[in-house]
Design a protein around this motif. Structure first.
Motif, PDB file in Angstrom:
ATOM      1  N   GLU A 135       3.056   4.378  -2.389  1.00 49.35           N
ATOM      2  CA  GLU A 135       2.031   3.913  -3.323  1.00 49.35           C
ATOM      3  C   GLU A 135       2.615   2.884  -4.270  1.00 49.35           C
ATOM      4  OE1 GLU A 135      -1.451   5.871  -6.190  1.00 49.35           O
ATOM      5  OE2 GLU A 135       0.395   6.994  -5.820  1.00 49.35           O
ATOM      6  N   HIS A 136       1.805   1.924  -4.627  1.00 49.73           N
ATOM      7  CA  HIS A 136       2.177   0.889  -5.596  1.00 49.73           C
ATOM      8  C   HIS A 136       2.700   1.556  -6.872  1.00 49.73           C
ATOM      9  CE1 HIS A 136       1.896  -2.534  -8.256  1.00 49.73           C
ATOM     10  NE2 HIS A 136       1.321  -3.300  -7.349  1.00 49.73           N
ATOM     11  N   PRO A 137       3.832   1.105  -7.410  1.00 47.34           N
ATOM     12  CA  PRO A 137       4.377   1.748  -8.612  1.00 47.34           C
ATOM     13  C   PRO A 137       3.540   1.530  -9.865  1.00 47.34           C
ATOM     14  CG  PRO A 137       5.649  -0.209  -8.049  1.00 47.34           C
ATOM     15  CD  PRO A 137       4.714   0.037  -6.905  1.00 47.34           C
ATOM     16  N   GLY A 138       2.677   0.504  -9.871  1.00 49.83           N
ATOM     17  CA  GLY A 138       1.905   0.226 -11.076  1.00 49.83           C
ATOM     18  C   GLY A 138       0.408   0.151 -10.868  1.00 49.83           C
ATOM     19  N   LEU A 139      -0.065   0.508  -9.671  1.00 53.77           N
ATOM     20  CA  LEU A 139      -1.498   0.447  -9.395  1.00 53.77           C
ATOM     21  C   LEU A 139      -1.891   1.692  -8.603  1.00 53.77           C
ATOM     22  CD1 LEU A 139      -4.173  -1.107  -9.546  1.00 53.77           C
ATOM     23  CD2 LEU A 139      -3.514  -2.303  -7.439  1.00 53.77           C
ATOM     24  N   ASP A 140      -2.419   2.666  -9.306  1.00 53.14           N
ATOM     25  CA  ASP A 140      -2.790   3.919  -8.666  1.00 53.14           C
ATOM     26  C   ASP A 140      -3.832   3.678  -7.584  1.00 53.14           C
ATOM     27  OD1 ASP A 140      -1.104   5.201 -10.403  1.00 53.14           O
ATOM     28  OD2 ASP A 140      -2.690   5.942 -11.734  1.00 53.14           O
ATOM     29  N   GLY A 141      -3.614   4.301  -6.448  1.00 52.44           N
ATOM     30  CA  GLY A 141      -4.591   4.224  -5.376  1.00 52.44           C
ATOM     31  C   GLY A 141      -4.347   3.110  -4.382  1.00 52.44           C
ATOM     32  N   PHE A 142      -3.364   2.254  -4.629  1.00 52.20           N
ATOM     33  CA  PHE A 142      -3.040   1.214  -3.656  1.00 52.20           C
ATOM     34  C   PHE A 142      -1.791   1.644  -2.894  1.00 52.20           C
ATOM     35  CE2 PHE A 142      -1.196  -2.609  -1.911  1.00 52.20           C
ATOM     36  CZ  PHE A 142      -2.309  -3.327  -1.467  1.00 52.20           C
ATOM     37  N   TRP A 143      -1.955   1.843  -1.585  1.00 51.89           N
ATOM     38  CA  TRP A 143      -0.884   2.362  -0.741  1.00 51.89           C
ATOM     39  C   TRP A 143      -0.492   1.337   0.320  1.00 51.89           C
ATOM     40  CZ3 TRP A 143       1.212   7.430  -1.005  1.00 51.89           C
ATOM     41  CH2 TRP A 143       0.621   8.257  -1.972  1.00 51.89           C
ATOM     42  N   VAL A 144       0.709   1.506   0.829  1.00 50.87           N
ATOM     43  CA  VAL A 144       1.255   0.597   1.835  1.00 50.87           C
ATOM     44  C   VAL A 144       1.770   1.401   3.022  1.00 50.87           C
ATOM     45  CG1 VAL A 144       3.205  -0.945   2.312  1.00 50.87           C
ATOM     46  CG2 VAL A 144       1.870  -1.258   0.230  1.00 50.87           C
ATOM     47  N   ALA A 145       1.432   0.947   4.233  1.00 48.78           N
ATOM     48  CA  ALA A 145       2.047   1.457   5.470  1.00 48.78           C
ATOM     49  C   ALA A 145       2.294   0.237   6.346  1.00 48.78           C
ATOM     50  CB  ALA A 145       1.137   2.464   6.171  1.00 48.78           C
ATOM     51  N   GLU A 146       3.425  -0.412   6.134  1.00 47.94           N
ATOM     52  CA  GLU A 146       3.721  -1.695   6.760  1.00 47.94           C
ATOM     53  C   GLU A 146       5.057  -1.656   7.512  1.00 47.94           C
ATOM     54  OE1 GLU A 146       1.436  -3.631   6.943  1.00 47.94           O
ATOM     55  OE2 GLU A 146       0.339  -3.959   5.087  1.00 47.94           O
ATOM     56  N   ALA A 147       5.276  -2.700   8.315  1.00 48.26           N
ATOM     57  CA  ALA A 147       6.494  -2.820   9.128  1.00 48.26           C
ATOM     58  C   ALA A 147       6.659  -1.599  10.026  1.00 48.26           C
ATOM     59  CB  ALA A 147       7.720  -3.023   8.242  1.00 48.26           C
ATOM     60  N   VAL A 148       5.556  -1.174  10.596  1.00 51.15           N
ATOM     61  CA  VAL A 148       5.542  -0.004  11.484  1.00 51.15           C
ATOM     62  C   VAL A 148       5.290  -0.493  12.902  1.00 51.15           C
ATOM     63  CG1 VAL A 148       4.458   2.209  11.992  1.00 51.15           C
ATOM     64  CG2 VAL A 148       4.605   1.403   9.614  1.00 51.15           C
ATOM     65  N   TRP A 149       6.185  -0.184  13.812  1.00 48.02           N
ATOM     66  CA  TRP A 149       6.009  -0.583  15.201  1.00 48.02           C
ATOM     67  C   TRP A 149       5.167   0.454  15.930  1.00 48.02           C
ATOM     68  CZ3 TRP A 149      11.231  -2.963  17.291  1.00 48.02           C
ATOM     69  CH2 TRP A 149      11.572  -4.047  16.469  1.00 48.02           C
ATOM     70  N   VAL A 150       4.632   0.069  17.067  1.00 50.51           N
ATOM     71  CA  VAL A 150       3.794   0.965  17.862  1.00 50.51           C
ATOM     72  C   VAL A 150       4.508   2.295  18.112  1.00 50.51           C
ATOM     73  CG1 VAL A 150       2.696   1.302  20.111  1.00 50.51           C
ATOM     74  CG2 VAL A 150       2.526  -0.910  18.964  1.00 50.51           C
ATOM     75  N   THR A 151       5.806   2.238  18.336  1.00 50.54           N
ATOM     76  CA  THR A 151       6.595   3.430  18.634  1.00 50.54           C
ATOM     77  C   THR A 151       6.361   4.554  17.634  1.00 50.54           C
ATOM     78  OG1 THR A 151       8.321   1.993  19.546  1.00 50.54           O
ATOM     79  CG2 THR A 151       8.959   4.262  19.017  1.00 50.54           C
ATOM     80  N   HIS A 152       6.214   4.207  16.370  1.00 52.68           N
ATOM     81  CA  HIS A 152       6.139   5.215  15.307  1.00 52.68           C
ATOM     82  C   HIS A 152       4.765   5.290  14.659  1.00 52.68           C
ATOM     83  CE1 HIS A 152      10.333   3.521  15.422  1.00 52.68           C
ATOM     84  NE2 HIS A 152      10.563   4.785  15.701  1.00 52.68           N
ATOM     85  N   SER A 153       3.804   4.570  15.182  1.00 54.24           N
ATOM     86  CA  SER A 153       2.543   4.332  14.485  1.00 54.24           C
ATOM     87  C   SER A 153       1.765   5.593  14.155  1.00 54.24           C
ATOM     88  CB  SER A 153       1.680   3.382  15.303  1.00 54.24           C
ATOM     89  OG  SER A 153       1.494   3.874  16.624  1.00 54.24           O
ATOM     90  N   ALA A 154       1.507   6.445  15.128  1.00 55.78           N
ATOM     91  CA  ALA A 154       0.697   7.633  14.875  1.00 55.78           C
ATOM     92  C   ALA A 154       1.434   8.606  13.968  1.00 55.78           C
ATOM     93  CB  ALA A 154       0.320   8.306  16.197  1.00 55.78           C
TER      94      ALA A 154
END
Length: 823
Positions: free
Chosen positions: A350-369
């Motif tokens: 989660e964003h350190p200064g904006l509640d409710g904004f989350w990140v799930a990035e730089a994820v390859w298909v291998t680990h996606s689910a």
């Protein structure tokens, strides 16, 4: 309050998986936006990395967390298979070795697979060729076969999960580019696209290689670099047409995925063609400002034009390795865009200064689910369901988020994708970013530097080579001796016998100040820190499940001032998020201060003549702190030790650091002091039974499981206590000692009782005091002291015995200044 409104940006393999996971948990108000087209009833091909990914799912990884993500992905995608549409084709994986070094690495990898419960087997060259007949038998030394690995059909998996989420109430909308993230105060309220506004309580960025740009909309650095990766398909190969399809019917592949990592290559079958992926070319970072211009002639914006010259070495090696391919030609190729990060891990949190904004990035298909499942749990339950210290968005320091650092280390990650990386191997780029003020003195003393985060840290000093003698004999294992020296053992022994000076500047530290500081810290830590000024407390930060997020030392230096030794930026993030209405300020003081550890039975003889205060036990005892001067320099002294010997962590301002080092080093000559590196410190802490968070302990373990239950106050109320009381013991961290003085392990190896895998090695070191390798092992709770276990090291079985937790000075007399007999 009703259910939260979720909005996911990106309908690729991560975003669609997350929508499926959220709706499976009962959340119905889920909207997924994508900049590409989303046509109901058709296979999802939105134009991101998921749309062209070759789909390799090799589950085994040095990281148990990443292995778990891949295992879940394979299992889930396999459950989505439908007639005529494969989300996962379990053709298996075959990694072949053409060098002795790679063959040994595959044996190490087989151990990781055993720890995770993944079927894996080392094969002979003939067995490799039987599995993949295109291989040249004369070039292969052996291989590793993992039959449950396979090919993810990302478009099919996206479509299946999207349809399932839609059936539960989710909405997917294409052709929507987010141009603004809406907020009120410190919380997200939705997003705006070119023509619409979407209200939401939670926004999750699953935008793939667009994720860094999306982060800029909310002043968040998402440290990923989009880079081109070459993939090509051959023309038809006659021998492939003659192969049976093993009854797979509609599948376009029956052969296992083949990895030829010695040449940075992988191969997968496409019917009667072979797909070739290549990591051996130059890094190709993408200028996102010119993305659409660069991909204008391609079928999607995630595919850069194929650069044939870069592929020439790959083609030459392929013709040599797979002779039947030599008569074919490349008929289709592109440079597909994928995300790379400074340490190769995904970006989750989660964003350190904006509640409710989350990140799930730089994820390859291998680990996606697997990533999506954990994100859904984290967002809805408040804590992740697995250890994420290698994936957490907050894991990097500000220096590691600089554009040049991100670019250079990510490029190095691309180059090293298939390299054999030693666990002690220092980074080769972005060196010299941070160093202690006594760095020049260390260079003059012949320091060999390794890197901790961005810090240059002496591993050992070549000037101590004369200290090495027959007592410092180390097992003659070539792998274990890499990035190491017998000087390490000499420095460790000298510390036990006399005194050592250690550069501890890279130990991250913060000040917590304010009228509510004691209350705030006591609420979060497992021990009460509202104690007299000058008290030092060792305590833990637990998560909501009772797992150990971190271990910290807390020194009370004033009524409203505490200094904490922490494990990294994640601890700062954790503390800042949990300030309620308390009047508290949290300040990172690492970069403006330095620290010297002075430890050993003669530490008091060294420091006392220079110090302004009485250093005897009745005035500055164990776990006490004081502010003083040493040789006229203002310092803060903590009577604690990570090596199990008498001494102090001595802190000073950077401006005084070099002078402090010089005065201590000069005084040390009279007592036989040595400059000692972090490798010796690691040896000493393992001898003493001290755990290292992130290696021996993590959030998947409770204090009792990790052997640090003493750091939990029995009458103290703290965050995570209720969960801790209800949580059963599922593992134990035990200490084992090698039966054979020549045996050595490094970490990650499987631990067996008889022939059954019961756990793995978390860290290990050869002990000059014991004369054998000591290791910590995370094992089943029924594995007890006195039991004999086996550890598999590069395919060899080594015998160890479970011992008492502390091998050196179990009573703690030495660290308290009551010098006893070593042993």
């Amino acid at each position: 309050m009703g259910q939260p409104r979720f909005l996911i940006i990106g309908a690729g393999v991560v975003g669609s998986s997350l929508a499926d996971e959220l709706t499976a948990l009962g959340h119905r108000d889920v909207t997924v936006l994508d900049r590409g087209p989303l046509v109901p009833g058709t296979t999802a091909m939105t134009g991101g990395s998921s749309s062209h990914a070759p789909g390799l799912v090799f589950q085994t990884n040095a990281s148990p967390t990443m292995t778990g993500f891949a295992q879940y992905t394979a299992q889930k995608f396999g459950s989505l298979n439908q007639p005529g549409s494969l989300s996962f084709n379990a053709v298996g994986g075959l990694e072949v070795a053409t060098t002795p070094q790679r063959l040994a690495e595959l044996a190490r990898k087989e151990g990781w697979a055993k720890v995770a419960g993944i079927p894996a087997e080392l094969l002979t060259p003939a067995e490799c060729v039987a599995l993949h007949p295109l291989l040249d038998r004369g070039l292969v030394l052996g291989g590793l076969h993992t039959p449950t690995d396979g090919l993810a059909g990302a478009p099919a998996a996206i479509t299946a999960q999207m349809n399932r989420a839609i059936e539960r109430g989710a909405v997917f909308i294409g052709d929507q580019v987010v141009v603004e993230v809406l907020r009120r105060g410190g919380s997200v309220t939705g997003v705006r696209t070119a023509d619409r506004v979407f209200r939401a309580d939670v926004v999750i960025s699953c935008a793939g290689f667009w994720g860094a740009q999306l982060g800029e909309l909310v002043d968040l650095v998402v440290p990923l670099v989009p880079m081109g990766h070459q993939y090509a398909k051959t023309s038809a190969i006659e021998s492939l047409s003659a192969l049976p399809d093993s009854g797979r019917g509609h599948a376009d592949a029956a052969l296992p995925i083949l990895r030829h990592q010695d040449a940075d290559l992988y191969y997968r079958q496409h019917g009667n063609q072979i797909g070739i992926g290549y990591y051996g070319h130059r890094p190709m970072p993408v200028d996102m400002n010119r993305l659409y211009e660069a991909t204008a002639d391609e079928s999607m914006p995630s595919m850069l034009p194929f650069t044939a010259a870069d592929f020439d070495p790959a083609w030459a090696e392929t013709a040599r390795m797979l002779p039947d391919v030599a008569s074919a030609e490349v008929v289709d190729g592109f440079n597909g865009i994928f995300s790379f990060t400074p340490d190769g891990g995904p970006m989750m949190g989660e964003h350190p200064g904006l509640d409710g904004f989350w990140v799930a990035e730089a994820v390859w298909v291998t680990h996606s689910a697997g990533v999506a499942k954990t994100m859904a749990h984290w967002i809805t339950q408040g804590t992740p369901d697995v250890d994420l210290h290698g994936c957490d968005l907050a894991r990097f320091t500000d220096a590691q988020l600089r554009p040049d650092y991100v670019a250079d280390t990510s490029a190095q990650g691309f180059v090293e994708v298939y390299d054999i990386i030693h666990p002690r191997e220092p980074r080769s780029v972005q060196r010299g970013i941070a160093a202690s003020p006594f760095h020049a003195r260390q260079v003059a003393a012949g320091a060999v530097f390794h890197v901790g985060r961005q810090w240059e840290r002496p591993a050992w000093y070549e000037s101590n080579a004369h200290l090495v003698d027959a007592r410092h004999h180390y097992p003659a294992d070539e792998w274990a001796r890499r990035h190491w020296s017998p000087i390490v053992l000499a420095e460790a022994a000298a510390t036990r016998e006399r005194v050592g000076l250690y550069d501890m500047t890279s130990l991250m530290r913060i000040e917590v100040t304010g009228p509510d500081a004691a209350t705030f810290l006591s609420r979060l830590l497992t021990r009460n820190v509202d104690r007299p000024i000058g008290t030092v407390v060792y305590a833990l930060l637990l998560d909501a499940r009772g797992g150990v997020r971190s271990d910290v030392t807390v020194a009370r230096l004033g009524d409203d001032r505490f200094q904490l030794g922490i494990n990294g930026p994640m601890d700062i993030d954790w503390l800042r998020r949990r300030r309620d209405a308390e009047a508290v300020t949290i300040t990172d003081i690492t970069a403006v201060t330095c620290c010297i550890g002075v430890w050993g039975p003669r530490a008091r003889d060294l420091v006392a003549p220079l110090c302004s205060i009485d250093l005897r036990d009745n005035t500055l005892g164990y776990y006490k702190a004081a502010e003083a001067t040493i040789a006229g320099i203002a310092v803060t002294m903590l009577r604690i030790s990570y090596v199990g010997e008498l001494g102090w962590e001595i802190y000073a301002g950077n401006a005084d650091g070099q002078q402090l080092w010089d005065r201590l080093a000069e005084a040390g000559k009279t007592v036989g002091a040595v400059l000692a590196g972090r490798s010796a410190l690691d040896v000493l802490r393992i001898e003493k039974g001290y755990r290292s968070w992130g290696h021996d302990v993590n959030a998947e373990m409770t204090p009792d499981e990790a052997g640090i239950g003493f750091a939990v106050g029995k009458k103290h109320d703290f965050f995570g206590r209720e969960a801790l009381l209800e949580r059963p013991i599922r593992c134990r961290l035990q200490t084992v000692v090698a039966d054979d003085p020549a045996a050595v392990v490094l970490g990650g190896e499987p631990v067996l009782v008889d022939t059954e895998v019961v756990g793995h090695v978390t860290s290990a070191a050869f002990s000059p005091t014991v004369g054998r390798t000591i290791a910590y092992v995370k094992v089943r709770p029924d594995v007890d002291i006195g039991e004999h276990v086996s550890i598999e090291y590069f395919g060899r079985t080594l015998d160890f015995t479970v011992t008492d937790p502390v091998l050196v000075d179990p009573a703690g007399d030495r660290v308290k200044g009551l010098i006893g007999v070593v042993g």
